[in-house]
Design a protein around this motif. Sequence first.
Motif, PDB file in Angstrom:
ATOM      1  N   THR A 138       0.836  -1.206   0.000  1.00 51.09           N
ATOM      2  CA  THR A 138       0.000   0.000   0.000  1.00 51.09           C
ATOM      3  C   THR A 138       0.875   1.261   0.000  1.00 51.09           C
ATOM      4  N   ASP A 139       0.232   2.383  -0.198  1.00 51.93           N
ATOM      5  CA  ASP A 139       0.979   3.642  -0.314  1.00 51.93           C
ATOM      6  C   ASP A 139       1.132   4.375   1.018  1.00 51.93           C
ATOM      7  N   ALA A 140       0.855   3.693   2.121  1.00 48.93           N
ATOM      8  CA  ALA A 140       1.009   4.353   3.427  1.00 48.93           C
ATOM      9  C   ALA A 140       1.490   3.330   4.439  1.00 48.93           C
ATOM     10  N   THR A 141       2.537   2.601   4.068  1.00 45.50           N
ATOM     11  CA  THR A 141       2.909   1.471   4.896  1.00 45.50           C
ATOM     12  C   THR A 141       4.382   1.478   5.265  1.00 45.50           C
TER      13      THR A 141
ATOM     14  N   PHE B 248      -3.666  -3.201   8.713  1.00 44.02           N
ATOM     15  CA  PHE B 248      -3.313  -1.906   8.106  1.00 44.02           C
ATOM     16  C   PHE B 248      -2.929  -0.901   9.203  1.00 44.02           C
ATOM     17  N   ALA B 249      -2.027  -1.346  10.085  1.00 40.13           N
ATOM     18  CA  ALA B 249      -1.696  -0.538  11.262  1.00 40.13           C
ATOM     19  C   ALA B 249      -1.094   0.808  10.876  1.00 40.13           C
ATOM     20  N   ASN B 250      -0.047   0.784  10.028  1.00 47.91           N
ATOM     21  CA  ASN B 250       0.592   2.054   9.675  1.00 47.91           C
ATOM     22  C   ASN B 250      -0.313   2.939   8.835  1.00 47.91           C
TER      23      ASN B 250
ATOM     24  N   GLY C  14      -9.155  -4.892  20.060  1.00 47.12           N
ATOM     25  CA  GLY C  14      -8.327  -5.438  21.127  1.00 47.12           C
ATOM     26  C   GLY C  14      -7.439  -4.361  21.702  1.00 47.12           C
ATOM     27  N   LEU C  15      -6.179  -4.695  21.897  1.00 48.00           N
ATOM     28  CA  LEU C  15      -5.262  -3.708  22.474  1.00 48.00           C
ATOM     29  C   LEU C  15      -4.437  -2.990  21.404  1.00 48.00           C
ATOM     30  N   PHE C  16      -5.117  -2.610  20.325  1.00 48.39           N
ATOM     31  CA  PHE C  16      -4.530  -1.733  19.318  1.00 48.39           C
ATOM     32  C   PHE C  16      -5.631  -0.770  18.904  1.00 48.39           C
ATOM     33  N   VAL C  17      -5.661   0.369  19.560  1.00 50.78           N
ATOM     34  CA  VAL C  17      -6.739   1.320  19.301  1.00 50.78           C
ATOM     35  C   VAL C  17      -6.151   2.722  19.137  1.00 50.78           C
ATOM     36  N   GLY C  18      -6.994   3.636  18.679  1.00 50.80           N
ATOM     37  CA  GLY C  18      -6.521   4.991  18.501  1.00 50.80           C
ATOM     38  C   GLY C  18      -7.644   5.995  18.359  1.00 50.80           C
ATOM     39  N   VAL C  19      -7.263   7.242  18.442  1.00 54.00           N
ATOM     40  CA  VAL C  19      -8.190   8.359  18.282  1.00 54.00           C
ATOM     41  C   VAL C  19      -7.687   9.180  17.108  1.00 54.00           C
ATOM     42  N   GLU C  20      -8.550   9.429  16.131  1.00 50.61           N
ATOM     43  CA  GLU C  20      -8.134  10.232  14.978  1.00 50.61           C
ATOM     44  C   GLU C  20      -8.567  11.676  15.185  1.00 50.61           C
ATOM     45  N   PHE C  21      -7.588  12.580  15.073  1.00 45.32           N
ATOM     46  CA  PHE C  21      -7.856  14.010  15.246  1.00 45.32           C
ATOM     47  C   PHE C  21      -7.818  14.731  13.904  1.00 45.32           C
TER      48      PHE C  21
ATOM     49  N   HIS D 158       2.146   7.021  21.076  1.00 47.44           N
ATOM     50  CA  HIS D 158       2.706   7.732  19.947  1.00 47.44           C
ATOM     51  C   HIS D 158       1.611   7.956  18.927  1.00 47.44           C
ATOM     52  N   ARG D 159       1.987   8.350  17.696  1.00 45.11           N
ATOM     53  CA  ARG D 159       0.962   8.604  16.689  1.00 45.11           C
ATOM     54  C   ARG D 159       1.302   7.871  15.410  1.00 45.11           C
ATOM     55  N   ILE D 160       0.320   7.711  14.561  1.00 44.79           N
ATOM     56  CA  ILE D 160       0.467   6.868  13.385  1.00 44.79           C
ATOM     57  C   ILE D 160      -0.509   7.339  12.318  1.00 44.79           C
ATOM     58  N   GLY D 161      -0.473   6.678  11.160  1.00 43.57           N
ATOM     59  CA  GLY D 161      -1.407   6.986  10.083  1.00 43.57           C
ATOM     60  C   GLY D 161      -0.760   7.865   9.036  1.00 43.57           C
ATOM     61  N   ARG D 162      -1.349   7.846   7.830  1.00 45.20           N
ATOM     62  CA  ARG D 162      -0.817   8.623   6.709  1.00 45.20           C
ATOM     63  C   ARG D 162      -0.609  10.082   7.096  1.00 45.20           C
TER      64      ARG D 162
END
Lengths: 421, 421
Positions: B128-131, B206-208, B349-356, B384-388
């Motif tokens: 993918t283009d964001a990995t 698709f974690a990253n 599970g124990l991989f969660v996040g908040v998108e701002f 920490h933070r993650i995502g495109r």
Amino acid sequence: MTDLTARRARVLGPRMTTFYREPVEIVRGEGVWLWDAGGRAYLDAYNNVPHVGHGHPRVVEAVADQLATLNTHSRYLHEGIVAYGERLTGRLGEGLDVLTMVCTGSEANDIALRMGWAATGKTGLIGTDATYHGNTHLVSQFSSGRTPIGGRVDWVRRVPAPDSLRPLGGSAEAQAEAFAAGVARAIDELEAAGHGFAALILDPFFANEGFPDLPPGFMAPTQAVVRAAGGLVIADEVQPGFGRTGGHFWGHERIGLVPDIVTMGKPMGNGYPVAGVVTRGEIVEAFRRDFGYFNTFAGTPVAAAAASAVLNVIEAEGLQANAAEVGTHLLAGLRALDHPRIADVRGAGLFVGVEFTEPGGLEPAPEFTAEAVERMRERGVLMHRIGRGGNILKIRPPMVFSRENAELLVATLGEVLEGMD
Amino acid sequence: MTDLTARRARVLGPRMTTFYREPVEIVRGEGVWLWDAGGRAYLDAYNNVPHVGHGHPRVVEAVADQLATLNTHSRYLHEGIVAYGERLTGRLGEGLDVLTMVCTGSEANDIALRMGWAATGKTGLIGTDATYHGNTHLVSQFSSGRTPIGGRVDWVRRVPAPDSLRPLGGSAEAQAEAFAAGVARAIDELEAAGHGFAALILDPFFANEGFPDLPPGFMAPTQAVVRAAGGLVIADEVQPGFGRTGGHFWGHERIGLVPDIVTMGKPMGNGYPVAGVVTRGEIVEAFRRDFGYFNTFAGTPVAAAAASAVLNVIEAEGLQANAAEVGTHLLAGLRALDHPRIADVRGAGLFVGVEFTEPGGLEPAPEFTAEAVERMRERGVLMHRIGRGGNILKIRPPMVFSRENAELLVATLGEVLEGMD
């Protein structure tokens, strides 16, 4: 086929090789000794990973203590990696003062080559034609065996390796210039092909090539060629490093090579997966400017503890001096053996070997060598073979190998050779 | 700059990043807690490598015992690696029954891609283009950041990644087909360019990419496209594997993906460098026929002991169920937070996040997210933070995270967000 062999073949899959006709099931190790499942002891004259000896208590304790205390990655500050880096770079020449920790020798060479690209802006790479530098896609381009999966790339060139019995240029005296001439030709080809020249990578002991006897100034002509072309020299110290050759802590010191980048691996953590790359700050700057390199398992507090413990033991037990002394004794013993197929006995410190050829000539005798390795194993001494022709005994034991161990090895090899034509 | 920071900059070199404006010097860890040099405790809501908790005594003991007993390579027979391989492959689907052990997730992906080449005879690869799949030369071709050193190769194509708030194809319903269409286009391009198509590699969570919410059948259309083109699917389980997502042991099970090759890394040895590749026998046969792969530090008795101990603890302590239960509680707590920049709360599970995002819209708010991470650290919670867009909190703690830990995290984040516009 034993039950374990059958289960192994099933779950580790096809072509998962073992050493020896009858594979050995090792269950315990201590110092230079290994024991199989039946309680039989083997003298380990092969393994360089347990550099300071199998199961060395100081390394075990250092790893266990640090594992119980903390093991996290290098994006937090930690004294361990910094102190180790200072100590390790203190053992290298001027300018070689920045450490990048990785997990395996393959990873070390994979980034060292890319450091070469980043620092020079060129992509051409050179290695010898009888070598091995690791198993990643990039590094496997240097393997002298089968064509790498995906094919050979045009920007890696392989130059004739030096040899003891069949010297480049026809004589031991001509070999240094002849090797340099091979490198110069490869540089010209890379430049003509538009790749330019980035780096020459080599093991300064030329271990896989058969560790030829080379004079101290051997690399001077090659180094001049590389410098004139604006390229870098990468010294792969995975095999000769950490005092193995006795006279010097690093293989490159032994042949008067001044590398730009030094890679290290196997012996560094006595079996804990630790490897590293040491180079100059500006090369690291170029590399990290172009690539945000990070390695999760590398440079952790535990990796640093294992590697520090190895340096502690090398120093406390005088293992470099031991390698020099026992290695000399071992070479003398091997040289006293008499067999028509012994063409040469050579090496340095605790990395020595016997080269076998067809009697009276230079034709390699790989089957004979393989048979000798098997018979040594049957008599309880573990070694292997190496070299372009697979005809050189590879004797590279843990650094705590003693004079008595050397004498047992020589006596056993004497018995084995007596029974072989 | 502290003395340690200055020494670190000197010996580890330029651009050696740390987390946080004021880097943390961690000296001790236990369970989900880390302590700095001043004795301050931090709740670790970030690290997935210490999967069963920092310094877990059963893992420490297993590693220490095996280190003291034997640690040699996989060319001797050993029960440890065989038993671990049987146990691990027993947790994977039909046909996924051969394990190749390596040391790092990067090494796992580096050989998985070459297995794809060997098995198909083609070289085209898709991600993918964001990995991010690791740091070797080959694998870094998939990194979505800077151009890899040496340039991008033509035989790697990157396809649009799925997204929760900005779904491919314009709607959540259309996203699965739209992702498959991107893969189909890339396959056509690779075939037109003469490379052919070997493999698609993806993290099934698709974690990253920002771990978008995806329906269970999401991969069905893509899988059909890949199969029809004769290619393989590689599932990179370095992040979602080993029960992390709660509902499933592997990320690929969660979205109904049936991979040909599964790679795993980080959590596998709780910090001991262990990684692996599981696939079918015929793919391993093709790979090893073309390349005599061997990895010195991989599949040693100690690596197998560490990895076995991790499975033991996951089972004995019910950590997958814990991830499901605590993860649900954590998501509910995060969803109860109120702030104009919270655009989404998601994960498993124990991989969660908040998108701002910018208030009321979809424009990512990376600076806001970075500031929230810093303020959490100031209040003693590490994430920490993650995502495109770098605008999603990355909450991925050790699997022993409790309901109380989740409540502390949510309460702290609530306080932090109250003070931010």
